[in-house]
Scaffold this motif. Sequence first.
Motif, mmCIF file in Angstrom:
data_model
loop_
_atom_site.group_PDB
_atom_site.id
_atom_site.type_symbol
_atom_site.label_atom_id
_atom_site.label_comp_id
_atom_site.label_asym_id
_atom_site.label_seq_id
_atom_site.Cartn_x
_atom_site.Cartn_y
_atom_site.Cartn_z
ATOM 1 N N GLY A 108 0.849 -1.195 0.000
ATOM 2 C CA GLY A 108 0.000 0.000 0.000
ATOM 3 C C GLY A 108 0.878 1.235 0.000
ATOM 4 O O GLY A 108 1.966 1.248 -0.590
ATOM 5 N N TYR A 109 0.416 2.277 0.662
ATOM 6 C CA TYR A 109 1.200 3.512 0.775
ATOM 7 C C TYR A 109 2.102 3.418 1.999
ATOM 8 O O TYR A 109 1.654 3.030 3.087
ATOM 9 N N SER A 110 3.368 3.793 1.825
ATOM 10 C CA SER A 110 4.284 3.805 2.963
ATOM 11 C C SER A 110 5.479 4.691 2.648
ATOM 12 O O SER A 110 5.739 5.013 1.493
ATOM 13 N N LEU A 111 6.157 5.071 3.702
ATOM 14 C CA LEU A 111 7.403 5.826 3.593
ATOM 15 C C LEU A 111 8.491 5.057 4.336
ATOM 16 O O LEU A 111 8.202 4.379 5.340
ATOM 17 N N PRO A 112 9.733 5.161 3.882
ATOM 18 C CA PRO A 112 10.820 4.464 4.571
ATOM 19 C C PRO A 112 10.886 4.862 6.048
ATOM 20 O O PRO A 112 10.779 6.040 6.389
ATOM 21 N N GLY A 113 11.005 3.869 6.901
ATOM 22 C CA GLY A 113 11.187 4.111 8.328
ATOM 23 C C GLY A 113 9.924 4.347 9.126
ATOM 24 O O GLY A 113 9.987 4.474 10.337
ATOM 25 N N MET A 114 8.779 4.380 8.485
ATOM 26 C CA MET A 114 7.576 4.756 9.232
ATOM 27 C C MET A 114 7.163 3.720 10.282
ATOM 28 O O MET A 114 6.398 4.037 11.176
ATOM 29 N N ARG A 115 7.684 2.507 10.188
ATOM 30 C CA ARG A 115 7.390 1.475 11.188
ATOM 31 C C ARG A 115 8.649 1.016 11.936
ATOM 32 O O ARG A 115 8.623 0.020 12.632
ATOM 33 N N ASP A 116 9.721 1.746 11.782
ATOM 34 C CA ASP A 116 11.006 1.400 12.401
ATOM 35 C C ASP A 116 10.976 1.798 13.883
ATOM 36 O O ASP A 116 11.049 2.975 14.219
ATOM 37 N N ALA A 117 10.856 0.811 14.760
ATOM 38 C CA ALA A 117 10.739 1.064 16.200
ATOM 39 C C ALA A 117 11.945 1.821 16.741
ATOM 40 O O ALA A 117 11.798 2.696 17.610
ATOM 41 N N ASP A 118 13.146 1.504 16.270
ATOM 42 C CA ASP A 118 14.346 2.202 16.744
ATOM 43 C C ASP A 118 14.319 3.672 16.345
ATOM 44 O O ASP A 118 14.655 4.550 17.141
ATOM 45 N N LEU A 119 13.927 3.961 15.111
ATOM 46 C CA LEU A 119 13.840 5.345 14.645
ATOM 47 C C LEU A 119 12.783 6.108 15.435
ATOM 48 O O LEU A 119 13.023 7.242 15.855
ATOM 49 N N ILE A 120 11.640 5.494 15.667
ATOM 50 C CA ILE A 120 10.580 6.146 16.442
ATOM 51 C C ILE A 120 11.061 6.450 17.855
ATOM 52 O O ILE A 120 10.853 7.550 18.378
ATOM 53 N N ALA A 121 11.749 5.498 18.484
ATOM 54 C CA ALA A 121 12.285 5.717 19.836
ATOM 55 C C ALA A 121 13.312 6.835 19.841
ATOM 56 O O ALA A 121 13.345 7.663 20.761
ATOM 57 N N GLU A 122 14.147 6.884 18.816
ATOM 58 C CA GLU A 122 15.155 7.943 18.717
ATOM 59 C C GLU A 122 14.492 9.317 18.568
ATOM 60 O O GLU A 122 14.906 10.286 19.198
ATOM 61 N N LEU A 123 13.458 9.392 17.756
ATOM 62 C CA LEU A 123 12.745 10.659 17.580
ATOM 63 C C LEU A 123 12.041 11.083 18.869
ATOM 64 O O LEU A 123 12.033 12.262 19.219
ATOM 65 N N GLU A 124 11.460 10.106 19.588
ATOM 66 C CA GLU A 124 10.815 10.416 20.859
ATOM 67 C C GLU A 124 11.837 10.934 21.866
ATOM 68 O O GLU A 124 11.587 11.897 22.583
ATOM 69 N N ALA A 125 13.005 10.294 21.917
ATOM 70 C CA ALA A 125 14.049 10.728 22.843
ATOM 71 C C ALA A 125 14.551 12.122 22.498
ATOM 72 O O ALA A 125 14.814 12.932 23.398
ATOM 73 N N ALA A 126 14.665 12.414 21.219
ATOM 74 C CA ALA A 126 15.114 13.750 20.809
ATOM 75 C C ALA A 126 14.120 14.819 21.222
ATOM 76 O O ALA A 126 14.511 15.935 21.560
ATOM 77 N N HIS A 127 12.852 14.482 21.231
ATOM 78 C CA HIS A 127 11.833 15.469 21.591
ATOM 79 C C HIS A 127 11.798 15.742 23.091
ATOM 80 O O HIS A 127 11.383 16.808 23.512
ATOM 81 N N GLU A 128 12.238 14.788 23.895
ATOM 82 C CA GLU A 128 12.196 14.954 25.346
ATOM 83 C C GLU A 128 13.029 16.155 25.802
ATOM 84 O O GLU A 128 12.762 16.745 26.829
ATOM 85 N N GLY A 129 14.000 16.542 25.007
ATOM 86 C CA GLY A 129 14.842 17.675 25.376
ATOM 87 C C GLY A 129 14.217 19.039 25.118
ATOM 88 O O GLY A 129 14.759 20.058 25.527
#
Length: 130
Positions: A108-129
């Motif tokens: 279907g429709y998707s973008l690279p990394g949109m389900r990558d748990a490590d990338l999502i965790a990294e983005l969440e951690a970056a936002h905590e600051g």
Amino acid sequence: MSVSLYYSAHRATPLTETESASVARAVAAHRASFPYEDEESLYLYDQDADEPESIINGSTKMPFNPGRLMPVIAHVLDAVTELRRAIPGAEWRVHMDDLDVAWDEVEGYSLPGMRDADLIAELEAAHEGY
């Protein structure tokens, strides 16, 4: 500056009653399962009587919180995938501002990394600051 995901479908014939019901069910289900109450989800515009071949039009503003970006993209693209599969014979365009989102018959429709748990965790951690 905000970024939005846009989706549209065009076809010479209007939606049938069955297709309209499928669209309504898909929209309701995806809105009900959307993970963030304070973010924008799948949103379809009212039908424009001046453009009868335009059968689906909508957009979703992407969140500013980078930790929510990928889950929102995945959720909305999953919904648009379901809509496309419910409406045969339509010409679809899905894009995030100037970036077209490609269609894949299996995924279907998707973008690279949109389900990558490590990338999502990294983005969440970056936002905590913030």
